[in-house]
Scaffold this motif. Structure first.
Motif, PDB file in Angstrom:
ATOM      1  N   GLU A 171      -6.520  -3.355 -14.553  1.00 20.13           N
ATOM      2  CA  GLU A 171      -6.811  -3.526 -15.888  1.00 20.13           C
ATOM      3  C   GLU A 171      -7.431  -2.484 -16.376  1.00 20.13           C
ATOM      4  O   GLU A 171      -7.225  -2.216 -17.666  1.00 20.13           O
ATOM      5  N   ALA A 172      -7.709  -1.330 -15.552  1.00 16.89           N
ATOM      6  CA  ALA A 172      -8.302   0.002 -16.254  1.00 16.89           C
ATOM      7  C   ALA A 172      -7.030   1.150 -16.061  1.00 16.89           C
ATOM      8  O   ALA A 172      -7.468   2.145 -16.282  1.00 16.89           O
ATOM      9  N   LEU A 173      -5.978   0.688 -15.566  1.00 17.24           N
ATOM     10  CA  LEU A 173      -4.926   1.952 -15.703  1.00 17.24           C
ATOM     11  C   LEU A 173      -4.526   2.225 -16.754  1.00 17.24           C
ATOM     12  O   LEU A 173      -4.668   1.729 -18.028  1.00 17.24           O
ATOM     13  N   ILE A 192       0.732  -1.148  -0.002  1.00 19.82           N
ATOM     14  CA  ILE A 192       0.160  -0.083   0.040  1.00 19.82           C
ATOM     15  C   ILE A 192       0.777   1.242   0.089  1.00 19.82           C
ATOM     16  O   ILE A 192       1.598   1.340   0.883  1.00 19.82           O
ATOM     17  N   ILE A 193       0.762   1.858  -0.860  1.00 21.78           N
ATOM     18  CA  ILE A 193       1.257   3.201  -1.032  1.00 21.78           C
ATOM     19  C   ILE A 193       0.547   4.351  -0.979  1.00 21.78           C
ATOM     20  O   ILE A 193      -0.540   4.423  -1.552  1.00 21.78           O
ATOM     21  N   GLY A 214      -0.374  -7.472  -5.113  1.00 20.39           N
ATOM     22  CA  GLY A 214      -0.085  -6.289  -5.953  1.00 20.39           C
ATOM     23  C   GLY A 214       0.212  -5.253  -5.259  1.00 20.39           C
ATOM     24  O   GLY A 214       0.190  -5.248  -3.920  1.00 20.39           O
ATOM     25  N   GLU A 215       0.199  -4.045  -5.859  1.00 19.60           N
ATOM     26  CA  GLU A 215       0.408  -2.620  -5.169  1.00 19.60           C
ATOM     27  C   GLU A 215      -0.938  -2.019  -5.468  1.00 19.60           C
ATOM     28  O   GLU A 215      -1.647  -1.976  -6.548  1.00 19.60           O
ATOM     29  N   LEU A 216      -1.443  -1.472  -4.407  1.00 12.85           N
ATOM     30  CA  LEU A 216      -2.230  -0.317  -4.003  1.00 12.85           C
ATOM     31  C   LEU A 216      -1.922   0.955  -3.920  1.00 12.85           C
ATOM     32  O   LEU A 216      -1.230   1.073  -2.765  1.00 12.85           O
ATOM     33  N   VAL A 217      -2.044   2.057  -4.652  1.00  9.60           N
ATOM     34  CA  VAL A 217      -1.832   3.409  -4.659  1.00  9.60           C
ATOM     35  C   VAL A 217      -2.966   3.938  -4.110  1.00  9.60           C
ATOM     36  O   VAL A 217      -4.097   3.996  -5.089  1.00  9.60           O
ATOM     37  N   ILE A 218      -3.007   4.770  -3.000  1.00  6.88           N
ATOM     38  CA  ILE A 218      -4.104   5.578  -2.574  1.00  6.88           C
ATOM     39  C   ILE A 218      -3.478   7.035  -2.746  1.00  6.88           C
ATOM     40  O   ILE A 218      -2.426   7.339  -1.942  1.00  6.88           O
ATOM     41  N   GLY A 237      -4.269  -1.681  -8.212  1.00  7.42           N
ATOM     42  CA  GLY A 237      -5.238  -0.632  -8.732  1.00  7.42           C
ATOM     43  C   GLY A 237      -4.934   0.724  -7.823  1.00  7.42           C
ATOM     44  O   GLY A 237      -3.905   0.639  -7.087  1.00  7.42           O
ATOM     45  N   ASP A 238      -5.574   1.603  -8.457  1.00  5.75           N
ATOM     46  CA  ASP A 238      -5.491   2.984  -7.591  1.00  5.75           C
ATOM     47  C   ASP A 238      -6.563   3.314  -7.098  1.00  5.75           C
ATOM     48  O   ASP A 238      -7.833   3.454  -7.626  1.00  5.75           O
ATOM     49  N   LEU A 239      -6.347   4.210  -6.027  1.00  5.85           N
ATOM     50  CA  LEU A 239      -7.721   4.792  -5.404  1.00  5.85           C
ATOM     51  C   LEU A 239      -7.285   6.232  -5.269  1.00  5.85           C
ATOM     52  O   LEU A 239      -6.288   6.518  -4.899  1.00  5.85           O
ATOM     53  N   VAL A 240      -8.143   6.859  -5.909  1.00  5.79           N
ATOM     54  CA  VAL A 240      -8.097   8.666  -5.624  1.00  5.79           C
ATOM     55  C   VAL A 240      -9.004   9.160  -4.671  1.00  5.79           C
ATOM     56  O   VAL A 240     -10.309   8.739  -5.010  1.00  5.79           O
ATOM     57  N   VAL A 241      -8.827   9.621  -3.500  1.00  6.34           N
ATOM     58  CA  VAL A 241      -9.727  10.160  -2.677  1.00  6.34           C
ATOM     59  C   VAL A 241      -9.547  11.610  -2.649  1.00  6.34           C
ATOM     60  O   VAL A 241      -8.485  12.140  -2.410  1.00  6.34           O
ATOM     61  N   CYS A 242     -10.712  12.291  -2.597  1.00  6.18           N
ATOM     62  CA  CYS A 242     -10.558  13.800  -2.772  1.00  6.18           C
ATOM     63  C   CYS A 242     -11.029  14.067  -0.769  1.00  6.18           C
ATOM     64  O   CYS A 242     -12.010  13.943  -0.451  1.00  6.18           O
TER      65      CYS A 242
END
Length: 153
Positions: A70-72, A5-6, A36-40, A86-91
Motif C-alpha cells: 500500500e506504500a509502493l 520472492i524476487i 503476492g509478490e515480494l521483491v528483495i 511489498g518490497d524490502l531494500v537491504v544495504c
C-alpha cells in the motif's frame, strides 16, 4: 502462503545465496496470511542513503527498508500493486558492518534483517514499547526456528 520472492542484487557486495534468503523469508511468512509478490533489492550504501533520505528523512544508509504494497510509489499499475506484498531494500554493507560491530554471525544478522523487514510488511512495528516487545518476541521465535540466537542479547 503464496508469495513469489524476487531477489535483485544491485551491488557488488557478497550476500547469502538466493535460496538461503528465500528460506529465511519463507520462515518469516510461515503461518501468516501473506499473498503476492515480494521483491528483495540488495543495494549499496549510496542507494540505501538516497532511499532513506527520500522516505524517512534520514541522511544515512540503513540496514533494511520495508515498503508494504500500500506504500509502493505512485505509477505502479493497479493490478501489479494488488498482487504485491511489498518490497524490502537491504544495504549489504550496512548489514555486514553491523554484524561485525555487534559480534554476530553475518548469516544470523542477514536472517534477522530479512525477518524484521518481512514483519514490517505484515504490519508489525516497534514505535511503541508494547509493539516492540511483540515484534521482537516474534523475531526471536522465528530466528530460533532457524537455529540463530537471540539478536537482542
Amino acid at each position: 502462503m503464496s508469495v513469489s520472492i524476487i531477489i535483485q542484487q544491485a551491488c557488488e557486495d557478497q550476500v547469502p545465496e538466493d535460496s538461503v534468503m528465500r528460506g529465511w523469508v519463507e520462515t518469516a511468512l510461515s503461518g501468516q496470511a501473506a499473498e503476492g509478490e515480494l521483491v528483495i533489492r540488495i543495494v549499496d550504501a549510496a542507494e540505501s542513503r538516497a532511499l532513506n533520505l527520500q522516505y524517512r528523512n534520514k541522511d544515512k544508509p540503513t540496514n533494511v527498508l520495508s515498503f508494504p504494497a500500500e506504500a509502493l510509489p505512485v505509477g505502479i499499475p493497479e493490478l501489479a500493486a494488488e498482487q504485491a506484498l511489498g518490497d524490502l531494500v537491504v544495504c549489504a554493507s550496512v548489514v555486514a558492518d553491523e554484524a561485525r560491530e555487534q559480534n554476530k554471525l553475518l548469516d544470523a544478522h542477514w536472517a534477522h534483517m530479512l525477518i524484521h523487514g518481512c514483519l514490517h510488511l505484515l504490519g508489525y512495528d516497534h514505535i511503541e514499547a508494547d509493539q516492540a516487545e511483540r515484534m521482537e518476541a516474534l523475531e526471536r521465535k522465528l530466528l530460533a526456528k532457524l537455529n540463530f540466537s537471540d539478536p537482542y542479547e
